[in-house]
Design an enzyme around this catalytic site. Structure first.
Site, PDB file in Angstrom:
ATOM      1  N   LYS A 268       0.822  -1.206   0.000  1.00 52.91           N
ATOM      2  CA  LYS A 268       0.000   0.000   0.000  1.00 52.91           C
ATOM      3  C   LYS A 268       0.854   1.254   0.000  1.00 52.91           C
ATOM      4  O   LYS A 268       0.538   2.235  -0.681  1.00 52.91           O
ATOM      5  CB  LYS A 268      -0.938  -0.025   1.214  1.00 52.91           C
TER       6      LYS A 268
ATOM      7  N   GLN B 229      -4.589  -1.539   9.623  1.00 59.24           N
ATOM      8  CA  GLN B 229      -4.486  -2.873   9.057  1.00 59.24           C
ATOM      9  C   GLN B 229      -5.104  -3.897  10.012  1.00 59.24           C
ATOM     10  O   GLN B 229      -4.701  -4.016  11.168  1.00 59.24           O
ATOM     11  CB  GLN B 229      -3.019  -3.226   8.781  1.00 59.24           C
TER      12      GLN B 229
ATOM     13  N   ASP C 147     -11.350   3.212   4.424  1.00 59.15           N
ATOM     14  CA  ASP C 147     -11.726   1.795   4.409  1.00 59.15           C
ATOM     15  C   ASP C 147     -13.240   1.609   4.456  1.00 59.15           C
ATOM     16  O   ASP C 147     -13.744   0.503   4.283  1.00 59.15           O
ATOM     17  CB  ASP C 147     -11.088   1.073   5.603  1.00 59.15           C
TER      18      ASP C 147
END
Length: 298
Positions: free
Chosen positions: A54, A98, A121
């Site tokens: 990422k 994460q 997200d």
């Protein structure tokens, strides 16, 4: 028939390129780069690889990458304090924690702490609520990427019968909502669904996100159905192999004989997740900086 192979890798590359152009234009207007902060707690090898990927993708897309790698025994209070600092940092437009987190941490409390305008997200209650209400907001990356592939393949989804196998908050539920918003007729199926193969057999669109290797077989599918395989599972190594091959939730070989189009694993939905994360970040950056983003620009 032989199914069309839906190339998520190629689509994702195009999306990342468009994000990069928008990010460069944003920098010129805002006087700074759009910024994505990724928080990793612990030393899980797979998570470390994801975070590294990422970060590289963010920089390649002309955006700033802020990586925060914390020890596995980081306390809930310290993690929430970091989220608070990132919420207040004007150089950060998106925050991604994460997952999964170590067992001693409360994942939902951590996600809830992210301010909605930086929730790239799409997992906070505000983001999920806006999606359920059909309002603009951040959408989880994997479902949105899957929807993009479906629309690219089929055009309008209006009136089509769709079955989503899986009801997670990460994929299944938001995927169903996105399909409803596209005017498809949607069924959510799961591990306790009775006569699952028969239900799937009625679908024009099948999205498999259940985490069971090659569960969906040829005789589950309607001829010509479009199949989006979100699953990624590593099989046990065969004799002479050091590691097993990656497969999805759909038996690709069998399904390709009857489906009209299907995503492979790997190379289907997977590449879309990071590409959409970058897309969400540049959208958030424009919103946070008060800069208009033309409708349909991305």
């Amino acid at each position: 028939m032989s199914a069309t192979r839906i190339d998520g890798k190629a689509f994702a590359a195009g999306l990342r390129e468009r994000v990069g152009v928008l990010a460069e234009e944003f920098s010129a207007k805002a006087g700074r780069k759009a910024g994505l902060a990724v928080v990793l707690v612990g030393d899980d090898p797979a998570s470390q690889v994801y975070v590294g990927s990422k970060g590289k993708a963010t920089v390649a897309a002309n955006m700033a990458s802020f990586e925060h790698k914390l020890a596995g025994d980081t306390s809930q209070a310290d993690l929430l304090a970091l989220i608070d600092r990132l919420n207040g940092d004007d150089s950060v437009d998106g925050i991604l924690v994460q997952l999964p987190l170590p067992d001693h941490l409360d994942e939902q409390a951590v996600v809830d702490r992210i301010v909605p305008n930086k929730d790239v997200d799409g997992l906070t209650p505000v983001s999920t609520g806006r999606l359920a209400l059909g309002l603009n907001g951040m959408v989880p990356c994997t479902p949105l990427g899957s929807l993009m592939l479906l629309k690219d393949q089929l055009g309008s989804l209006e009136g089509l019968n769709a079955v989503v196998i899986g009801r997670s908050i990460l994929v299944g539920k938001p995927m169903a909502q996105l399909l409803l918003d596209a005017n498809a007729t949607v069924t959510i199926a799961h591990s306790r669904t009775k006569d699952l193969p028969e239900i799937v057999r009625r679908a024009d669109i099948v999205v498999a996100a259940v985490g069971r290797p090659e569960m969906v077989k040829r005789d589950w599918l309607k001829e010509g159905a479009t199949v989006i395989d979100v699953g990624i599972n590593r099989l046990a190594p065969a004799e002479g192999e050091t590691k097993g091959r990656l497969v999805g939730d759909v038996d690709f070989g069998e399904a390709s004989e009857v489906a009209g189009a299907i995503t492979p694993v790997p190379g289907g939905v997977g590449p879309m997740t990071i590409a959409v994360l970058l897309r969400n970040t540049i959208v958030a950056a424009h919103h946070n900086a008060g800069i208009d983003l033309a409708e349909g620009a991305i």
